[in-house]
Design a protein around this motif. Sequence first.
Motif, mmCIF file in Angstrom:
data_model
loop_
_atom_site.group_PDB
_atom_site.id
_atom_site.type_symbol
_atom_site.label_atom_id
_atom_site.label_comp_id
_atom_site.label_asym_id
_atom_site.label_seq_id
_atom_site.Cartn_x
_atom_site.Cartn_y
_atom_site.Cartn_z
ATOM 1 N N VAL A 422 -0.040 -6.695 -17.447
ATOM 2 C CA VAL A 422 -0.169 -6.337 -16.031
ATOM 3 C C VAL A 422 -1.176 -5.188 -15.914
ATOM 4 O O VAL A 422 -1.077 -4.195 -16.628
ATOM 5 N N GLY A 423 -2.156 -5.363 -15.051
ATOM 6 C CA GLY A 423 -3.120 -4.280 -14.811
ATOM 7 C C GLY A 423 -4.150 -4.091 -15.902
ATOM 8 O O GLY A 423 -4.849 -3.069 -15.920
ATOM 9 N N SER A 648 -7.437 -13.804 -10.464
ATOM 10 C CA SER A 648 -6.845 -12.634 -11.092
ATOM 11 C C SER A 648 -6.001 -13.003 -12.318
ATOM 12 O O SER A 648 -6.310 -12.611 -13.419
ATOM 13 N N CYS A 650 -3.027 -11.966 -12.828
ATOM 14 C CA CYS A 650 -2.089 -10.893 -13.168
ATOM 15 C C CYS A 650 -0.653 -11.409 -13.020
ATOM 16 O O CYS A 650 -0.318 -12.025 -12.001
ATOM 17 N N SER A 652 1.889 -9.905 -12.213
ATOM 18 C CA SER A 652 2.572 -9.321 -11.052
ATOM 19 C C SER A 652 2.267 -10.084 -9.774
ATOM 20 O O SER A 652 2.967 -9.948 -8.777
ATOM 21 N N LEU A 653 1.189 -10.837 -9.806
ATOM 22 C CA LEU A 653 0.768 -11.565 -8.611
ATOM 23 C C LEU A 653 1.401 -12.950 -8.671
ATOM 24 O O LEU A 653 1.041 -13.792 -9.495
ATOM 25 N N VAL A 670 3.141 -9.687 -4.492
ATOM 26 C CA VAL A 670 2.986 -8.768 -5.624
ATOM 27 C C VAL A 670 4.365 -8.221 -5.961
ATOM 28 O O VAL A 670 5.022 -7.612 -5.112
ATOM 29 N N CYS A 674 3.820 -4.360 -10.665
ATOM 30 C CA CYS A 674 2.437 -3.927 -10.374
ATOM 31 C C CYS A 674 2.257 -2.453 -10.772
ATOM 32 O O CYS A 674 3.075 -1.608 -10.428
ATOM 33 N N VAL A 675 1.168 -2.194 -11.506
ATOM 34 C CA VAL A 675 0.899 -0.804 -11.893
ATOM 35 C C VAL A 675 -0.192 -0.190 -11.019
ATOM 36 O O VAL A 675 -0.679 0.909 -11.292
ATOM 37 N N GLY A 676 -0.611 -0.928 -10.008
ATOM 38 C CA GLY A 676 -1.580 -0.380 -9.053
ATOM 39 C C GLY A 676 -2.960 -0.198 -9.628
ATOM 40 O O GLY A 676 -3.665 0.760 -9.298
ATOM 41 N N CYS A 677 -3.363 -1.134 -10.491
ATOM 42 C CA CYS A 677 -4.685 -0.980 -11.117
ATOM 43 C C CYS A 677 -5.800 -1.114 -10.084
ATOM 44 O O CYS A 677 -6.902 -0.625 -10.296
ATOM 45 N N GLY A 678 -5.532 -1.794 -8.997
ATOM 46 C CA GLY A 678 -6.521 -1.902 -7.926
ATOM 47 C C GLY A 678 -7.303 -3.192 -7.935
ATOM 48 O O GLY A 678 -8.102 -3.447 -7.035
ATOM 49 N N LEU A 679 -7.090 -4.023 -8.960
ATOM 50 C CA LEU A 679 -7.873 -5.253 -9.052
ATOM 51 C C LEU A 679 -7.676 -6.140 -7.827
ATOM 52 O O LEU A 679 -8.625 -6.752 -7.341
HETATM 53 S S1 SF4 Z 1 -3.049 -4.308 -8.341
HETATM 54 FE FE1 SF4 Z 1 -3.398 -4.762 -10.526
HETATM 55 S S2 SF4 Z 1 -1.354 -4.625 -11.446
HETATM 56 FE FE2 SF4 Z 1 -1.032 -4.822 -9.243
HETATM 57 S S3 SF4 Z 1 -0.799 -7.031 -8.887
HETATM 58 FE FE3 SF4 Z 1 -2.962 -6.547 -8.580
HETATM 59 S S4 SF4 Z 1 -3.926 -6.953 -10.558
HETATM 60 FE FE4 SF4 Z 1 -1.714 -6.791 -10.934
#
Ligand code: SF4
Length: 723
Positions: A422-423, A648, A650, A652-653, A670, A674-679
């Motif tokens: 994740v992230g 993506s 991810c 978490s998605l 989400v 989610c670790v908030g990577c911002g992707l």
């Molecule tokens: S912000 Fe990053 S960690 Fe969170 S759901 Fe999107 S890709 Fe995954």
Amino acid sequence: MERQFNAEIESLKLGEGETFHGEGILAVTKALLQSGVSYVGGYQGAPVSHLLDVMVQARDYMNELGVHVEACTNEASAAAMLGASINYPARGAVTWKSIVGTNVASDALTYLSSAGVQGGALIVVGEDYGEGASVAQERTHAVAMKSSLWMLDPRPNLATIAHLVECGFELSEASNTPVIMDLRIRTCHVHGSFVTKANRAPALSTRNLQADAARFDYEHIAHPPATFRQEKLKSSVRLPAARRYIRERQLNELFAGSEAGVGIICQGGLYNNLLRALQLIGLADAFGQCCIPMLVLNVVYPLVPEEITGFCSGKAAVLVLEEGQPEFIEQEIATILRRAVEEPGMEGLAQTRLHGKDLLIMAGEYTAEVIVHGLLGFLAKHAPQLDIASGTRWCEAVDAVRARAAGLLGAPLPPRPPNFCVGCPERPVFAAIKLVERDIGKRHIAADIGCHSFATFAPFSLGNSILGYGMSLASSAGVAPMLAGRSLAIMGDGGFWHNGFLSGVASNQLNGGDAVLLIMKNGYTSATGTQELVSSPHEESAELIQEKSTVRSERTIENTLRGAGVTWLRNVYTYRVADMAKTLKEAFTTAAPGLKVIVAEGECQLERQRRIRPILARLLGSGQRVVRTRFGVDDDTCSGDHSCIRLSGCPSLTLKASTDPLKVDPVAHVNHSCVGCGLCGEVAHAAVLCPSFYRAEIVQNPNAWDRYLARLRAMVIGWLQPA
Ligand code: SF4
Ligand code: SF4
């Protein structure tokens, strides 16, 4: 910032008569210290990473003992370390993942085996073969045979494993030959206990230095003309000495059984699976009592002819259990028996039928199920008096479960390949590549070993070949000149330092290549357990800021590339998807000659989370304000086309049912991991997807301003919402 091994390090300090509890690979580590090892090196990789990781973290204790520990940059440098045992009576051990690591090390191994050793040299390899493996499938046995290195394959039992480590050093010294200890995945991870001995401080060590260098002796140098004599010594002197030691110390184990007319010869590492298979057939109990005699080869190379003929003598048939291909052991046993029947008194051996690969699969892992099938065929033919009905019933029951599962699914079970964490900072790069492909079309992508190889799976499905660790750029050298569009080679910083710089970059510079190289600079050898690299960030970079260079070292990849004459060099933060896509497109289309290198910078998220977790806990514990970022999808806005998921991947998605009765498809969602990577936000922006994504800040220990803002926002939202 790697995983901490405090408990494991304590278990290395156990003394005489105490009991060690733990994993097989840690038992090997303890046994090395009990054997008086002087130096240890290696290159990490499953399933033997723990050995080196624990030793590196136990440096203070190693210094106390005088043991030198070296985290080598690749397996070749680890193998070359064993050169210390050629001239000095120092015991050394190195470790890596096989077969891949052994391939990298084989040049040094060839020279080492030719020169021979005085001090015991043990090569602990993790045999990554079978259903849990992560590399191309081959056995290490062939390397042992072609280089005349002896090979141990211990029965997965901690006392046996520890005993064989000590015997491995003695065998090496008795025959002046390096010894490979081949540890299967199951052997490394088997749990158990053994009674320990006190650790032995090595006679020659970092605390007990030898005054003079070894005297010059050409016979210790693997160089002509000495090599001609050394080649002969391998079979005329070292091999008989090894066989004598193996026989006298009874390294191979004989388990008697009442059914003397038949027998099984198995590689030591297969013993537990064999016993489980015999138990399922009803011919053994869980404690190892079995009616079929067994010869368990804890040393699979060389075999001892007298042990083989002695075991086969008087038997109508023998089954050889040998995992992998080709059947080296079976062929050698056949040769031993064929030669033996010519000797007086051994004629009876001509009656012994030899089975192996004719009843068992040629390639792939010998699981208990595979062995049960082989045993049923063997016993039905040569021991019809035995009741094997329970084995047949078990096979039928397993087949029935499979058939039922397939029936319920209506289709084969979909595979669940591994995925980026994740992230992960590498995921955005592949999202960017997908976006660029929309504009300029498909490009040849040379993939590599590392976490980034997960991009070969859906939803990215990017990559045309993998040729080894750090070999991506080298592997595109042949194909790139034949393609109209520039090709892309991807490697990690681990791969760059392991092999990629010399095999790829230097070769490209020498030949004037025009490829695009993308280096994932996440700061660690992440795929092997996030060990440190020469360019890993220093400890002082433990701040919570994510968008920063991961590297605070002068030994940077960028400086190295500049030194090699690379002029087109860009450094892009991986989560900036639009910037990454723009830079990639420029690299593919620019008229600038020579290698184009993009350093994709973003700290391994797994390692980052490990790094910041204690910092966050400390801040929260002291009542300080902590802000965490999370992303989410607005159910009302999401149209349910799932483009974001395709770009993506991810974990978490995910999806959830829509609350809108007019929307048939589930909406994107989400979840809490989610670790908030911002992707998500970046992809939505760069791909001009949709405005469904929102970014939220979770404030813990809020201050007065936070509380005021929250109240104000709640009030405004309240006004805007209909009553
Ligand atoms: S912000 Fe990053 S960690 Fe969170 S759901 Fe999107 S890709 Fe995954
Ligand atoms: S270990 Fe690090 S680099 Fe590898 S997939 Fe996880 S976050 Fe990405």
